[in-house]
Write an enzyme that holds these catalytic residues in place. Sequence first.
Site, PDB file in Angstrom:
ATOM      1  N   HIS A 138       0.800  -1.238   0.000  1.00  0.00           N
ATOM      2  CA  HIS A 138       0.000   0.000   0.000  1.00  0.00           C
ATOM      3  C   HIS A 138       0.830   1.283   0.000  1.00  0.00           C
ATOM      4  CE1 HIS A 138      -3.524  -2.335   0.106  1.00  0.00           C
ATOM      5  NE2 HIS A 138      -3.770  -2.350   1.397  1.00  0.00           N
ATOM      6  N   HIS A 208      -9.947   2.285   0.442  1.00  0.00           N
ATOM      7  CA  HIS A 208      -9.807   1.126   1.330  1.00  0.00           C
ATOM      8  C   HIS A 208     -10.787   1.175   2.505  1.00  0.00           C
ATOM      9  CE1 HIS A 208      -7.915  -2.138   3.529  1.00  0.00           C
ATOM     10  NE2 HIS A 208      -6.926  -2.238   2.631  1.00  0.00           N
ATOM     11  N   GLU A 343     -11.870  -3.507  -2.630  1.00  0.00           N
ATOM     12  CA  GLU A 343     -10.900  -2.518  -3.089  1.00  0.00           C
ATOM     13  C   GLU A 343     -10.757  -2.622  -4.608  1.00  0.00           C
ATOM     14  OE1 GLU A 343      -7.238  -3.132  -0.722  1.00  0.00           O
ATOM     15  OE2 GLU A 343      -8.543  -4.471   0.435  1.00  0.00           O
TER      16      GLU A 343
END
Length: 379
Positions: A138, A208, A343
């Site tokens: 991420h 997210h 996501e």
Amino acid sequence: MPGAQGGAARCGAHARIAASRQPTQKGRNPVQPGIQQAPFAQLPDGAQVQVFTLANAAGMTVRILDFGGIITEIHVPDRDGVFADVALGFNTLEPYRGDSPYFGALIGRYGNRIAAGRFTLDGQDFALPVNNGKNHLHGGVPGFDRVQWRSRIEGDELVLDYRSPDGEQGYPGTLDASVRYRLTADNEIVVRFSAVTDRATPVNLTQHSYFNLAGGGNILDHELTIDADTFVPIDAGSIPLGNLAPVAGTPFDFRVPRPIGARIDEADEQLRNGGGYDHCFVLNKPAPGAMSRAARVRDPGSGRVLELFTQEPGVQFYSGNFLDGSLAGKGRVYAYRSGFCLEPQHFPDSPNQPAFPNTILRPGEVYATESRFRFSIEP
């Protein structure tokens, strides 16, 4: 998809039990339609974090920070007209700056994992920090989820901008990213990403949020549908094996509605590798980049429904496997599998997987993608 969390302890509470912990009300939320701005918190450097409340005439409200672009609250009604907050999150800023597993945040430069934090681009090797075992997750720390974005209101949209300098978290090129949030009259949260760069760089932006349509408890009886015939198998470190696998005949077949918990504990190697569901599903698309319905989730108890529409080729479905009760906020303890994520994104580790759809943005190109999270009620 989880952050670098510890082990998980099971929580057997039914999804409806904890709903009463959430503040609820019957009828419309008492917020004027439009976008309102207010101070939320102050960062250590003195910068003021703002919270923006988006509301529509139907009474739905969404609260978003300009820190991390974080969606902190989503208030929608059930079939009886009772509103509840269906987003996992916190009342204050500090938990988001701490060990939050990306609750509600914008993710970048690269959503999901890059194996060993390394990739080669145009003959040059790049090293990224590893923050998830041996892998990069991420965008690193801090990723786009832990920086303050420049914010402004344009009509019915909240616009957030962030300039990621050349070399940030090891990525090449200066990336100018922008996100537009809009709440429609039809109870859709529209998320539009765009970005440009002055040097070739991987880009895979996503949103997210963790959802619990019951407003509390676990999410195992939520009924999930995903429009995907294949998914991306992973190894024990959650890195793709490089192939696509059919969902038919496996616990990953959500082509028809199934409770999330129906097969989540089966003796399946892929479920073991993910600790449950933490996999990218390859969406069935009429054409690359087409907007289509990726997933639908229904909570039988409340009647609340969430549908995801996206232009992205994949959706990472995560079943809250690493939530372990160590985090709490807004009157709730975030226990094992008490939230799920959808996501929309390109596939994990794509810079190292030449067979996967391209994630390299080059100068002169514009990265642009849109996703819509639509809430409704089923009688």
